[in-house]
Design an enzyme around this catalytic site. Sequence first.
Site, PDB file in Angstrom:
ATOM      1  N   CYS A 149       0.830  -1.216   0.000  1.00  0.00           N
ATOM      2  CA  CYS A 149       0.000   0.000   0.000  1.00  0.00           C
ATOM      3  C   CYS A 149       0.865   1.266   0.000  1.00  0.00           C
ATOM      4  CB  CYS A 149      -0.967  -0.023   1.175  1.00  0.00           C
ATOM      5  SG  CYS A 149      -0.219  -0.546   2.740  1.00  0.00           S
TER       6      CYS A 149
HETATM    7  N1  LIG Z   1      -4.563  -4.475   5.056  1.00  0.00           N
HETATM    8  C1  LIG Z   1      -4.032  -3.720   4.090  1.00  0.00           C
HETATM    9  O1  LIG Z   1      -4.297  -2.506   4.002  1.00  0.00           O
HETATM   10  C2  LIG Z   1      -3.101  -4.338   3.078  1.00  0.00           C
HETATM   11  C3  LIG Z   1      -2.686  -3.541   2.007  1.00  0.00           C
HETATM   12  C4  LIG Z   1      -1.829  -4.094   1.044  1.00  0.00           C
HETATM   13  C5  LIG Z   1      -1.407  -5.415   1.175  1.00  0.00           C
HETATM   14  N2  LIG Z   1      -1.799  -6.136   2.238  1.00  0.00           N
HETATM   15  C6  LIG Z   1      -1.312  -7.529   2.337  1.00  0.00           C
HETATM   16  O2  LIG Z   1      -2.410  -8.393   2.033  1.00  0.00           O
HETATM   17  C7  LIG Z   1      -2.285  -9.610   2.784  1.00  0.00           C
HETATM   18  C8  LIG Z   1      -3.574  -9.808   3.578  1.00  0.00           C
HETATM   19  O3  LIG Z   1      -3.721  -8.709   4.474  1.00  0.00           O
HETATM   20  P1  LIG Z   1      -4.997  -8.514   5.406  1.00  0.00           P
HETATM   21  O4  LIG Z   1      -4.874  -7.174   5.990  1.00  0.00           O
HETATM   22  O5  LIG Z   1      -6.243  -8.870   4.662  1.00  0.00           O
HETATM   23  O6  LIG Z   1      -4.705  -9.654   6.528  1.00  0.00           O
HETATM   24  P2  LIG Z   1      -5.682 -10.278   7.602  1.00  0.00           P
HETATM   25  O7  LIG Z   1      -6.848  -9.359   7.813  1.00  0.00           O
HETATM   26  O8  LIG Z   1      -4.858 -10.643   8.778  1.00  0.00           O
HETATM   27  O9  LIG Z   1      -6.218 -11.625   6.892  1.00  0.00           O
HETATM   28  C9  LIG Z   1      -5.376 -12.707   6.601  1.00  0.00           C
HETATM   29  C10 LIG Z   1      -6.203 -13.844   5.980  1.00  0.00           C
HETATM   30  O10 LIG Z   1      -5.334 -14.914   5.618  1.00  0.00           O
HETATM   31  C11 LIG Z   1      -5.828 -16.147   6.155  1.00  0.00           C
HETATM   32  N3  LIG Z   1      -4.631 -16.937   6.487  1.00  0.00           N
HETATM   33  C12 LIG Z   1      -3.716 -16.666   7.465  1.00  0.00           C
HETATM   34  N4  LIG Z   1      -2.717 -17.570   7.419  1.00  0.00           N
HETATM   35  C13 LIG Z   1      -3.007 -18.433   6.407  1.00  0.00           C
HETATM   36  C14 LIG Z   1      -2.368 -19.593   5.891  1.00  0.00           C
HETATM   37  N5  LIG Z   1      -1.206 -20.035   6.386  1.00  0.00           N
HETATM   38  N6  LIG Z   1      -2.936 -20.241   4.851  1.00  0.00           N
HETATM   39  C15 LIG Z   1      -4.111 -19.803   4.329  1.00  0.00           C
HETATM   40  N7  LIG Z   1      -4.781 -18.701   4.778  1.00  0.00           N
HETATM   41  C16 LIG Z   1      -4.235 -18.044   5.814  1.00  0.00           C
HETATM   42  C17 LIG Z   1      -6.689 -15.755   7.352  1.00  0.00           C
HETATM   43  O11 LIG Z   1      -7.785 -16.636   7.546  1.00  0.00           O
HETATM   44  P3  LIG Z   1      -7.669 -18.012   8.334  1.00  0.00           P
HETATM   45  O12 LIG Z   1      -6.662 -17.787   9.446  1.00  0.00           O
HETATM   46  O13 LIG Z   1      -9.045 -18.312   8.833  1.00  0.00           O
HETATM   47  O14 LIG Z   1      -7.228 -19.007   7.311  1.00  0.00           O
HETATM   48  C18 LIG Z   1      -7.267 -14.418   6.882  1.00  0.00           C
HETATM   49  O15 LIG Z   1      -8.431 -14.617   6.106  1.00  0.00           O
HETATM   50  C19 LIG Z   1      -1.051  -9.442   3.693  1.00  0.00           C
HETATM   51  O16 LIG Z   1       0.039 -10.077   3.112  1.00  0.00           O
HETATM   52  C20 LIG Z   1      -0.847  -7.937   3.730  1.00  0.00           C
HETATM   53  O17 LIG Z   1       0.511  -7.575   3.939  1.00  0.00           O
HETATM   54  C21 LIG Z   1      -2.658  -5.643   3.188  1.00  0.00           C
END
Ligand SMILES: NC(=O)c1ccc[n+]([C@@H]2O[C@H](COP(=O)([O-])OP(=O)(O)OC[C@H]3O[C@@H](n4cnc5c(N)ncnc54)[C@H](OP(=O)(O)O)[C@@H]3O)[C@@H](O)[C@H]2O)c1
Length: 345
Positions: A149
């Site tokens: 981001c």
């Molecule tokens: N938030 C932002 O603004 C943003 C912006 C740009 C990029 N990102 C990137 O996008 C990615 C997701 O971010 P987020 O903010 O959505 O994270 P989040 O809210 O913590 O969600 C993570 C998701 O991944 C799943 N997960 C966790 N470990 C896993 C595994 N080993 N295998 C399969 N599924 C798994 C979790 O569900 P379960 O545990 O139920 O499986 C959950 O649905 C990250 O890499 C982050 O750096 C985020």
Amino acid sequence: MIKVGIVGGTGYTGVELLRLLATHPEVELAAITSRKEDGMPVADMFPSLRGRVDLAFSSPDKARLTECDVVFFATPHGVAMAQAPELLAAGVKVIDLAADFRLQDTASFEKWYKQPHTCPDLLKEAAYGLVELNRDAIRKARIVGNPGCYPTTMQLGFAPLLKAGVIDASHLIADCKSGVSGAGRKAEVATLFSEASDNFKAYGVSGHRHSPETLERLSLLTGDKVGLIFTPHLTPMIRGMHSTLYARLTTDIDNAGLQALFEQAYADEPFVDVMPFGSHPETRSTRASNMLRIALHRPADGDTVVVLVVQDNLVKGASGQAVQCMNLMFGLEETAGLRHVPVLP
Ligand SMILES: NC(=O)c1ccc[n+]([C@@H]2O[C@H](COP(=O)([O-])OP(=O)(O)OC[C@H]3O[C@@H](n4cnc5c(N)ncnc54)[C@H](OP(=O)(O)O)[C@@H]3O)[C@@H](O)[C@H]2O)c1
């Protein structure tokens, strides 16, 4: 219709993908995974999707991801690279919202993400998903590393100046602020209401993993090393990102000339709005939309140009950008499913 799978459907970028894709005219949602919520109807967890998404979460091993046309990974770093080889072999395209396919320098990846890169060959073929700077490669790609981001704001804010060679590329400064959803939905003390609201703090000042990503991409624009001081801050907003970028001008260029650089660079970009010189873009003018807004300033008509960039970290900073990439990868209208007007107030 394009059959879409989402790994990590319970997180913030996952539910944002669901919101955008549920009304995308060319998409059929086929599989949404969660390890913890296997079997739970998506609309039970997210009532905002009642009547729009009638699937249930399934654990990643049960989800029929190889039957999809494209799979988004909205997961922590390392998950996509473990599954990408099998998916690609089955003819499925992959878009990773984490960092597995962003940094081409694997040593740098291993240093910042504390794990070995398990598929460097796929990394080489992956396209970096910043559409405005890499559109042609994304169109042809089977695998996309969606940008971070903060790096999105820094690259789109500095790119016109660097390409024109009008600033000192060895000393860029980025002072950036993110809403708390940038940290994801997992429970952490630092993001509790009583910790993060009514509070403001910097973090990662001595080093943040978005620095190497931004530096690697900016040096591709200049063909030389770039210097960057990047200071991220956590601000008590749910969504939104505001980056204030500073650069020292090295050529004699007037304000109209600076403005023209940006207007020309983004003239045909549906999701980049170059505001009138001297404007103050607000994060809320992008909330829940894929728009990124930019405005230029030149304090006291001196030799420093200040670039203000705002976006919604969950949309242009993550899931909207990923859908923009998907549209290109499948030859669709780039704006399909992404024409939302920002929500205000
Ligand atoms: N938030 C932002 O603004 C943003 C912006 C740009 C990029 N990102 C990137 O996008 C990615 C997701 O971010 P987020 O903010 O959505 O994270 P989040 O809210 O913590 O969600 C993570 C998701 O991944 C799943 N997960 C966790 N470990 C896993 C595994 N080993 N295998 C399969 N599924 C798994 C979790 O569900 P379960 O545990 O139920 O499986 C959950 O649905 C990250 O890499 C982050 O750096 C985020």
